[in-house]
Design an enzyme around this catalytic site. Structure first.
Site, PDB file in Angstrom:
ATOM      1  N   CYS A 116      11.355  36.529  57.694  1.00 47.54           N
ATOM      2  CA  CYS A 116      12.678  36.527  58.313  1.00 47.54           C
ATOM      3  C   CYS A 116      13.078  35.083  58.603  1.00 47.54           C
ATOM      4  CB  CYS A 116      12.627  37.333  59.611  1.00 47.54           C
ATOM      5  SG  CYS A 116      13.981  37.014  60.742  1.00 47.54           S
TER       6      CYS A 116
ATOM      7  N   CYS B 109      13.535  34.131  62.286  1.00 47.59           N
ATOM      8  CA  CYS B 109      12.221  34.072  62.949  1.00 47.59           C
ATOM      9  C   CYS B 109      11.478  32.816  62.494  1.00 47.59           C
ATOM     10  CB  CYS B 109      11.390  35.300  62.601  1.00 47.59           C
ATOM     11  SG  CYS B 109      12.254  36.863  62.834  1.00 47.59           S
TER      12      CYS B 109
END
Length: 407
Positions: free
Chosen positions: A352, A355
């Site tokens: 991600c 992230c």
């Protein structure tokens, strides 16, 4: 969580009072300033440890360019100053993407022009695998438009990252399972016994990683996607998610220990801020954005925060680190550095992108804190004027250090 922290003379209540009423309001103001809100990051680096095709396909993980016809003059000239027009543009962009993507609306020319910072080759004292900020793939990100929060990235891919961090990089013997083994339960007992037996340095290393993990999990629980319909997205605290990760009963006693490790991480980074004051106090050091009055104001605020950090009464005593046999200590310190460098590389395997952004920023921030704590002698020798050859921080490290501490 209450009471004293292991390996420290400090308690939770003292930290809470100091942080909540004195330090955090000032720090928050600093982090909203132009100097600290832009972080240059390369989110395109390949994972160095395994072939990774598992990129998160969810919209809130994505890094999508936010098209812009005009780049603000301040940024183009390398000053990072948003104009009023650009602020309006940023708001439109934010609305359009519903905060779901990284705002990297700067043209190639701008990215190349923004601040030609003096480079310092500190590979020998660095705890992190830093991004090459001159790479064409490195882009500026506005951290305020891209808050750390739950994006929907979970499951086997997310597990693989933390598994790799704990299994391969925490000085653990083979028979100890990682703290978040899917079976839960029995692994906690092994781990607790193991942590209490190892030397203070290895225990501290494990606790820093656990504290970082706790910090990330708290932010994901606090800004959780509660509602996702075609008309609106709504983020807010998810108490159930928080309890699953930290409740004493649900985690068989492990949750409060994780939270205490977060306080330990706070103490380590606070100690680093108190030690690095001479570097920032020099008259020649500027938080340069091109806006002279704001730059002076932010430097004043920065020094106020660092003096406040220094005044904290119950600092962690890092002199207990690597204090034994010199040869053994040097070997352990190098092992410490290489382990942490490995963890910073693992962040390029996070599927991600949002992230990945916050993972990279927080590991670089902690790595910078460790670099400061292990450079005390060099910092003490910094001349009041002129260049600081012995000890240097890049703008990237400065932005990461304070934003990681802000987390």
């Amino acid at each position: 969580v209450t009471g004293y922290l292991d390996d420290c003379t400090c308690d939770v209540e003292t930290i809470d009072a100091f942080n909540n009423y004195k330090l955090f309001p000032r720090l928050n103001e600093l982090l909203e300033s132009d100097y600290f809100r832009y972080y240059k990051v390369n989110l395109q680096k390949p994972c160095p440890f395994w072939d990774d095709n598992s990129h998160c396909g969810m919209r809130d993980c994505a890094v999508q360019p936010c098209p812009s016809d005009e780049v603000p003059d301040g940024i183009r000239s390398g000053s990072y100053k948003y104009s009023e027009e650009a602020n309006n543009l940023a708001e439109e962009c934010e609305e359009a993407k519903r905060l779901g993507a990284v705002d990297d609306s700067l043209s190639k020319e701008t990215r190349e022009a923004v601040l030609q910072w003096a480079q310092h080759d500190d590979s020998s004292d660095s705890f992190c695998e830093a991004d090459d900020i001159h790479s064409p793939d490195a882009e500026y990100v506005d951290l305020l438009l891209n808050p750390e929060r739950y994006t929907g990235y979970k499951g086997p891919d997310a597990w693989k990252i933390w598994n790799s961090i704990y299994e391969e990089n925490c000085f653990k013997p083979q028979n100890v399972k990682r703290p978040l083994a899917s079976g839960r339960g029995e692994s906690f007992i092994y781990l607790t016994k193991w942590v209490s037996r190892v030397c203070v340095e290895k225990r501290a290393f494990y606790r820093l990683i656990s504290g970082l993990h706790a910090s990330i999990n708290i932010h994901l629980s606090a800004r959780y996607l509660l509602q996702d319909t075609w008309s609106e997205k709504k983020w807010g605290p998810n108490v159930t998610e928080f309890q699953q990760r930290f409740d004493e009963v649900l985690t068989r006693g492990e949750g409060p220990r994780r939270l205490k490790n977060l306080y330990f991480l706070y103490l380590i980074e606070l100690r680093a801020l108190s030690k690095v004051l001479p570097f920032f106090e020099r008259p020649g050091f500027q938080l340069y954005t091109g806006n002279e009055s704001q730059d002076a104001e932010m430097k004043h605020l920065l020094l106020e925060i660092l003096h406040l950090a220094k005044s904290f009464p119950l600092h962690f005593d890092e002199n207990s680190f690597f204090a034994g046999d010199k040869k053994e200590a040097a070997k352990l310190k190098e092992e410490f550095r290489l382990h942490f460098k490995n963890i910073s590389k693992i962040m390029d395997c996070v599927g991600c992108f949002k992230c990945r952004l916050w993972g990279k920023l927080q590991t670089q921030g902690l790595g910078t804190a460790l670099k400061i704590l292990f450079s005390e002698n060099l910092i003490e020798k910094i001349p009041e004027s002129g260049p600081s050859y012995g000890f240097q921080l890049t703008r990237q490290e400065i932005v990461a250090l304070f934003n990681a501490f802000g987390r």
